[in-house]
Design a protein around this motif. Structure first.
Motif, short mmCIF file in Angstrom:
data_model
loop_
_atom_site.label_atom_id
_atom_site.label_comp_id
_atom_site.label_asym_id
_atom_site.label_seq_id
_atom_site.Cartn_x
_atom_site.Cartn_y
_atom_site.Cartn_z
N ILE A 1 -7.61 0.56 5.93
CA ILE A 1 -6.28 0.86 5.41
C ILE A 1 -5.55 1.80 6.35
O ILE A 1 -4.36 1.64 6.63
N ASN A 2 -6.27 2.80 6.87
CA ASN A 2 -5.65 3.73 7.81
C ASN A 2 -5.19 2.99 9.08
O ASN A 2 -4.12 3.28 9.62
N ASP A 3 -6.00 2.06 9.56
CA ASP A 3 -5.60 1.24 10.71
C ASP A 3 -4.33 0.46 10.40
O ASP A 3 -3.42 0.35 11.22
N ALA A 4 -4.27 -0.09 9.17
CA ALA A 4 -3.11 -0.89 8.78
C ALA A 4 -1.85 -0.03 8.72
O ALA A 4 -0.75 -0.51 9.03
N LEU A 5 -1.99 1.23 8.32
CA LEU A 5 -0.84 2.14 8.33
C LEU A 5 -0.27 2.25 9.73
O LEU A 5 0.94 2.14 9.94
N GLY A 6 -1.15 2.47 10.69
CA GLY A 6 -0.69 2.59 12.07
C GLY A 6 -0.11 1.30 12.59
O GLY A 6 0.92 1.30 13.27
N GLU B 1 0.13 -0.06 -3.15
CA GLU B 1 0.80 -0.55 -1.94
C GLU B 1 0.48 0.37 -0.76
O GLU B 1 0.30 1.59 -0.91
N LEU B 2 0.40 -0.23 0.41
CA LEU B 2 0.04 0.48 1.64
C LEU B 2 0.95 1.66 1.90
O LEU B 2 0.49 2.74 2.27
N GLU B 3 2.23 1.48 1.69
CA GLU B 3 3.20 2.52 2.01
C GLU B 3 2.97 3.83 1.24
O GLU B 3 3.35 4.91 1.69
N GLN B 4 2.33 3.73 0.09
CA GLN B 4 2.05 4.92 -0.72
C GLN B 4 1.01 5.83 -0.06
O GLN B 4 0.88 7.00 -0.43
N LEU B 5 0.26 5.29 0.89
CA LEU B 5 -0.83 6.05 1.50
C LEU B 5 -0.45 6.69 2.83
O LEU B 5 -1.29 7.31 3.48
N ALA B 6 0.78 6.54 3.25
CA ALA B 6 1.21 7.16 4.51
C ALA B 6 1.06 8.67 4.42
O ALA B 6 1.60 9.31 3.52
N GLY B 7 0.30 9.25 5.34
CA GLY B 7 0.09 10.70 5.37
C GLY B 7 -0.85 11.23 4.31
O GLY B 7 -0.98 12.45 4.16
N ALA B 8 -1.54 10.35 3.57
CA ALA B 8 -2.43 10.79 2.49
C ALA B 8 -3.66 11.51 3.02
O ALA B 8 -4.01 11.40 4.19
#
Length: 240
Positions: free
Chosen positions: A51-56, A25-32
């Motif tokens: 994926i990084n763009d999607a986090l933002g 899930e995307l939320e697991q990669l916040a700040g990775a």
């Protein structure tokens, strides 16, 4: 929660590689750590940047150590056209559900107005912009954005375009507590940053024609709006 398979521009090898690490899930990669993930077999630069763009776009903390993909010379069939809205910036700020951000938004309205001498214009649903800048990617894509802009959101205040001015790097080192992502600066507590430095950053960005702003998430946000991207991918207030 957002499944990684829902993110446009990512493929099965990337999904499998991350799933082997327990990440689905995307939320697991916040700040990775971007570069550690990039070292995994099956993970490519383009997909990980998406994926990084999607986090933002979802309002999550971007990854650290991001490596931008190399620009291509491919042309596009149609240019992206973006336009400001007719909504009142003052009224939009007054309507925010976070009293602290309303107060800070009003303060930023005055700071940006004082430095630029321009009146605020709403770009999309949540960006307060000043001036106009025409950008063009090396891919051939082009469009219009504000010269400088800000957006007070629940998690943080996003400041757009400030890294385009001469000497911005040194000034940002003196700004106070903040985070950076490409050409955007994120501030959680406006009263903890040096307002004189902030004004100088705005002033230098106001007269800059640097191409670095063409990679700013503000531009990507406008392109998403123009293509009518689902609302879950709109805006960029990071969690700090």
């Amino acid at each position: 929660m957002t499944a990684l398979t829902e993110i446009k521009g990512t493929g099965a090898p990337l999904h499998r590689a991350l799933a082997e690490q327990g990440i689905t899930e995307l939320e697991q990669l916040a700040g990775a750590d971007f570069q550690k993930l990039l070292a995994l077999h099956g993970v490519g630069l383009k997909g990980l940047n998406r994926i990084n763009d999607a986090l933002g776009e979802k309002g999550l903390e971007p990854m650290s150590g991001v490596v931008a993909p190399k620009a291509t010379t491919r042309t596009v069939e149609a240019d992206v056209k973006t336009k400001p809205t007719g909504q009142s910036a003052e009224e939009w700020i007054e309507s925010l559900p976070w009293p602290r951000r309303v107060e800070q938004g009003k303060e930023l309205l005055e700071i940006f107005r004082e430095v630029t001498g321009a009146e605020p214009v709403m770009w999309g649903e949540s960006i307060v912009g000043y001036g106009h800048f025409h950008y063009r990617y090396e891919t051939g894509r082009e469009g219009d954005t504000a010269q400088v802009a800000f957006s007070p959101r629940k998690a943080a205040i996003s400041l757009y375009g400030l890294q385009s001015g001469d000497g911005a790097e040194g000034l940002l080192d003196r700004l106070g507590p903040h985070k950076r992502s490409v050409s955007c600066v994120y501030v959680t507590k406006l009263d903890q940053v040096d307002h004189d430095v902030l004004r100088e950053l705005i002033a230098r960005a106001w007269v800059s024609d640097s191409v670095c702003r063409t990679t700013c998430s503000f531009v990507r946000w406008h392109e998403a709006e123009t293509r009518k991207t689902p609302s879950r991918y709109r805006g960029w207030p990071p969690k700090l």
